[in-house]
Write a protein that holds these residues in place. Sequence first.
Motif, PDB file in Angstrom:
ATOM      1  N   LYS A 338       0.831  -1.171  -0.070  1.00 49.68           N
ATOM      2  CA  LYS A 338      -0.031  -0.012   0.028  1.00 49.68           C
ATOM      3  C   LYS A 338       1.019   1.375   0.014  1.00 49.68           C
ATOM      4  CE  LYS A 338      -3.635   2.589   2.618  1.00 49.68           C
ATOM      5  NZ  LYS A 338      -2.683   3.764   2.261  1.00 49.68           N
ATOM      6  N   VAL A 339       1.859   1.065   0.880  1.00 43.08           N
ATOM      7  CA  VAL A 339       2.943   2.385   0.761  1.00 43.08           C
ATOM      8  C   VAL A 339       3.435   2.768  -0.489  1.00 43.08           C
ATOM      9  CG1 VAL A 339       4.874   3.235   1.828  1.00 43.08           C
ATOM     10  CG2 VAL A 339       3.285   2.168   3.348  1.00 43.08           C
ATOM     11  N   ILE A 340       3.677   1.839  -1.174  1.00 42.53           N
ATOM     12  CA  ILE A 340       4.558   1.791  -2.568  1.00 42.53           C
ATOM     13  C   ILE A 340       3.347   2.182  -3.749  1.00 42.53           C
ATOM     14  CG2 ILE A 340       5.678   0.393  -4.356  1.00 42.53           C
ATOM     15  CD1 ILE A 340       6.857  -1.219  -2.369  1.00 42.53           C
ATOM     16  N   LEU A 341       2.053   1.712  -3.406  1.00 43.98           N
ATOM     17  CA  LEU A 341       1.056   2.023  -4.462  1.00 43.98           C
ATOM     18  C   LEU A 341       0.645   3.629  -4.272  1.00 43.98           C
ATOM     19  CD1 LEU A 341      -1.268  -1.177  -4.412  1.00 43.98           C
ATOM     20  CD2 LEU A 341       0.464  -0.328  -6.233  1.00 43.98           C
ATOM     21  N   ASP A 342       0.582   3.729  -3.094  1.00 41.54           N
ATOM     22  CA  ASP A 342       0.439   5.289  -2.642  1.00 41.54           C
ATOM     23  C   ASP A 342       1.530   6.498  -3.057  1.00 41.54           C
ATOM     24  OD1 ASP A 342      -1.996   4.802  -1.483  1.00 41.54           O
ATOM     25  OD2 ASP A 342      -1.103   4.675   0.664  1.00 41.54           O
ATOM     26  N   ALA A 343       2.804   6.022  -3.468  1.00 41.93           N
ATOM     27  CA  ALA A 343       3.726   6.622  -3.936  1.00 41.93           C
ATOM     28  C   ALA A 343       3.916   6.830  -5.188  1.00 41.93           C
ATOM     29  CB  ALA A 343       4.990   6.172  -3.186  1.00 41.93           C
ATOM     30  N   ILE A 344       3.182   5.987  -5.919  1.00 45.18           N
ATOM     31  CA  ILE A 344       3.355   6.226  -7.462  1.00 45.18           C
ATOM     32  C   ILE A 344       1.966   6.718  -7.963  1.00 45.18           C
ATOM     33  CG2 ILE A 344       3.420   4.560  -9.475  1.00 45.18           C
ATOM     34  CD1 ILE A 344       5.035   2.816  -7.952  1.00 45.18           C
ATOM     35  N   PRO A 345       2.080   7.934  -8.674  1.00 48.25           N
ATOM     36  CA  PRO A 345       0.766   8.372  -9.058  1.00 48.25           C
ATOM     37  C   PRO A 345      -0.206   7.560  -9.967  1.00 48.25           C
ATOM     38  CG  PRO A 345       2.653   9.847  -9.174  1.00 48.25           C
ATOM     39  CD  PRO A 345       3.349   8.539  -9.065  1.00 48.25           C
ATOM     40  N   SER A 346       0.119   6.868 -10.716  1.00 47.80           N
ATOM     41  CA  SER A 346      -0.562   5.906 -11.706  1.00 47.80           C
ATOM     42  C   SER A 346      -1.228   4.968 -10.893  1.00 47.80           C
ATOM     43  CB  SER A 346       0.038   5.519 -12.936  1.00 47.80           C
ATOM     44  OG  SER A 346       1.238   4.664 -12.476  1.00 47.80           O
ATOM     45  N   LEU A 347      -0.677   4.387  -9.805  1.00 52.04           N
ATOM     46  CA  LEU A 347      -1.081   3.408  -8.934  1.00 52.04           C
ATOM     47  C   LEU A 347      -1.725   3.725  -7.862  1.00 52.04           C
ATOM     48  CD1 LEU A 347       1.753   0.787  -9.643  1.00 52.04           C
ATOM     49  CD2 LEU A 347      -0.320   0.888 -10.773  1.00 52.04           C
ATOM     50  N   GLU A 348      -1.757   5.147  -7.343  1.00 51.92           N
ATOM     51  CA  GLU A 348      -2.543   5.410  -6.061  1.00 51.92           C
ATOM     52  C   GLU A 348      -3.946   5.150  -6.067  1.00 51.92           C
ATOM     53  OE1 GLU A 348      -2.681   9.713  -3.916  1.00 51.92           O
ATOM     54  OE2 GLU A 348      -1.935   9.803  -5.905  1.00 51.92           O
ATOM     55  N   PRO A 349      -4.606   4.975  -6.841  1.00 55.89           N
ATOM     56  CA  PRO A 349      -6.071   4.400  -6.626  1.00 55.89           C
ATOM     57  C   PRO A 349      -6.452   3.198  -6.152  1.00 55.89           C
ATOM     58  CG  PRO A 349      -6.023   5.462  -8.850  1.00 55.89           C
ATOM     59  CD  PRO A 349      -4.524   5.357  -8.388  1.00 55.89           C
ATOM     60  N   TYR A 350      -5.273   2.234  -6.360  1.00 52.94           N
ATOM     61  CA  TYR A 350      -5.103   0.916  -5.930  1.00 52.94           C
ATOM     62  C   TYR A 350      -4.808   1.014  -4.333  1.00 52.94           C
ATOM     63  CZ  TYR A 350      -5.500  -0.275 -10.754  1.00 52.94           C
ATOM     64  OH  TYR A 350      -5.733  -0.172 -12.114  1.00 52.94           O
ATOM     65  N   GLY A 351      -3.844   1.872  -4.192  1.00 54.50           N
ATOM     66  CA  GLY A 351      -3.606   1.931  -2.750  1.00 54.50           C
ATOM     67  C   GLY A 351      -4.506   2.788  -2.079  1.00 54.50           C
ATOM     68  N   PHE A 352      -5.432   3.590  -2.632  1.00 57.05           N
ATOM     69  CA  PHE A 352      -6.713   3.957  -1.899  1.00 57.05           C
ATOM     70  C   PHE A 352      -7.577   2.989  -1.536  1.00 57.05           C
ATOM     71  CE2 PHE A 352     -10.942   5.612  -2.140  1.00 57.05           C
ATOM     72  CZ  PHE A 352     -10.801   6.589  -1.271  1.00 57.05           C
ATOM     73  N   LEU A 353      -7.783   2.041  -2.641  1.00 50.53           N
ATOM     74  CA  LEU A 353      -8.615   0.751  -2.270  1.00 50.53           C
ATOM     75  C   LEU A 353      -8.281   0.005  -1.326  1.00 50.53           C
ATOM     76  CD1 LEU A 353     -11.153  -0.633  -3.518  1.00 50.53           C
ATOM     77  CD2 LEU A 353      -9.496  -1.815  -4.974  1.00 50.53           C
ATOM     78  N   LEU A 354      -6.910  -0.113  -0.981  1.00 47.84           N
ATOM     79  CA  LEU A 354      -6.331  -1.277   0.087  1.00 47.84           C
ATOM     80  C   LEU A 354      -6.458  -0.346   1.215  1.00 47.84           C
ATOM     81  CD1 LEU A 354      -3.284  -2.485  -1.328  1.00 47.84           C
ATOM     82  CD2 LEU A 354      -5.345  -3.846  -1.136  1.00 47.84           C
ATOM     83  N   GLY A 355      -6.855   0.906   1.577  1.00 47.94           N
ATOM     84  CA  GLY A 355      -6.637   1.530   2.943  1.00 47.94           C
ATOM     85  C   GLY A 355      -8.029   1.464   3.681  1.00 47.94           C
ATOM     86  N   GLU A 356      -7.730   1.983   4.841  1.00 50.07           N
ATOM     87  CA  GLU A 356      -8.955   2.024   5.604  1.00 50.07           C
ATOM     88  C   GLU A 356      -9.755   3.216   5.077  1.00 50.07           C
ATOM     89  OE1 GLU A 356     -10.304   0.639   8.268  1.00 50.07           O
ATOM     90  OE2 GLU A 356      -8.758  -0.641   9.441  1.00 50.07           O
ATOM     91  N   PRO A 357     -11.222   2.908   5.034  1.00 48.36           N
ATOM     92  CA  PRO A 357     -12.084   3.860   4.431  1.00 48.36           C
ATOM     93  C   PRO A 357     -12.076   5.521   5.389  1.00 48.36           C
ATOM     94  CG  PRO A 357     -13.129   1.582   4.186  1.00 48.36           C
ATOM     95  CD  PRO A 357     -11.860   1.505   5.051  1.00 48.36           C
ATOM     96  N   VAL A 358     -11.943   5.177   6.558  1.00 47.54           N
ATOM     97  CA  VAL A 358     -12.013   6.135   7.453  1.00 47.54           C
ATOM     98  C   VAL A 358     -10.846   6.968   7.062  1.00 47.54           C
ATOM     99  CG1 VAL A 358     -12.130   7.078   9.789  1.00 47.54           C
ATOM    100  CG2 VAL A 358     -13.669   5.025   9.006  1.00 47.54           C
ATOM    101  N   HIS A 359      -9.693   6.384   7.245  1.00 46.58           N
ATOM    102  CA  HIS A 359      -8.427   7.163   7.086  1.00 46.58           C
ATOM    103  C   HIS A 359      -8.280   7.813   5.696  1.00 46.58           C
ATOM    104  CE1 HIS A 359      -6.944   5.880  11.231  1.00 46.58           C
ATOM    105  NE2 HIS A 359      -7.311   4.367  10.646  1.00 46.58           N
TER     106      HIS A 359
END
Length: 402
Positions: A338-359
Amino acid sequence: MNSTLRPLPNKDRETPVYLKLASTLVAIIATVYILYTLRETLIPLAFSILLAILLHPVCAWLELRKIPRIGAILLSILTLFTAIVILVYVVSVQIGSFAEELPRITEKAEAILDQTLTMGERYLNISRTQQVNEAQKYLINALSEGRAFLLNTLVTTTGAISTFVLIPLYIFFFLLYRDFFRMFVHKAIHSVPNEQLNALLKKIYEVIQSYLSGLFLVILIVGVLNSIGLLLLGIPHAIFFGFLAGFLILIPYIGILIGSLLPALLAIVTMDSPWYAVGVIGVMSFVQFLEGNLITPNIVGSKVSVNPLAAIVALFLGGQLWGLSGLILALPVTAILKVILDAIPSLEPYGFLLGEPVHEVAEEKAELVKEQEAREFKKKPHRRYRKPKKRPEGDAPAAPTA
């Protein structure tokens, strides 16, 4: 500092969408195949990396005390494996004392079985012979399936034991060459500025460190709570079963439920009333509720912010891929991903999908508020500073009126 990786611009033509999709699928299939084929080598390496990160603060603290790096690493590894040996010794002593009570437990189990057969014959009009035959049939099927599963587990474990012996050596080299590996990452991803890479590596380190250190504290707290509950119920070997369920937190969401079955069965066999088993399950369920909603969120924090659905899917995938080791490694690996996906702009939506909805929603709202404030700040007219006009020489300021 924003840790989003922004590579240097590329003036070449963009790759067609279908080629990107095909290459992504091929890369995923190849990665899964390699992970499964080389699991006996990769699993010890994965555990070694996690343990090396866990021991890094100890090693750094010893180095600040003027201890050479090699000596600090050896002392850190010795401390870790001393703790593991003590833990194994305590568990073996508890298992030995539990084995001494097996004759009494077997006698009580036979009495319960006789009562069950009598109740089936009285209320269900099923003869004892028919009940025994049906029980034998299901027992034989369960034993055959369990034997196949056990043999498969033993083969996998035996093949991995020889490589697990290398874990201390792996930890030693990971700690010794940690600066070298960081330089390798900078050279391998040279298209990204070093500041952003350092921020990303620091965030990954914080995620793993927070997860591992927090996990050990959570295991201790859950083990104490389980032991207190089982002691109040009068369950034999309460401390052993309490901490066993605590250690099964390594398998998130389902570990503590598995750990509650053994003391519940023991309560059925050794206690006078089946309500003790219900009490055991109630105590374990309450402790699990506290662990999931109060203990883990406050200790581990929001750094390992993976939503339960993604965690459960990761558990099943990790179990199918690497077995029990995959179940243990699933959550920290998903958090790193998730940290790696959040750091790559093109893959950031997938990192968002893995995260806690509230956070994730809170972070998105905070970013929107910052952008709104920045736009409003730009729209506001700013008064330019005007120098005061010089008075002609000889002119004096007017006297104040009375």
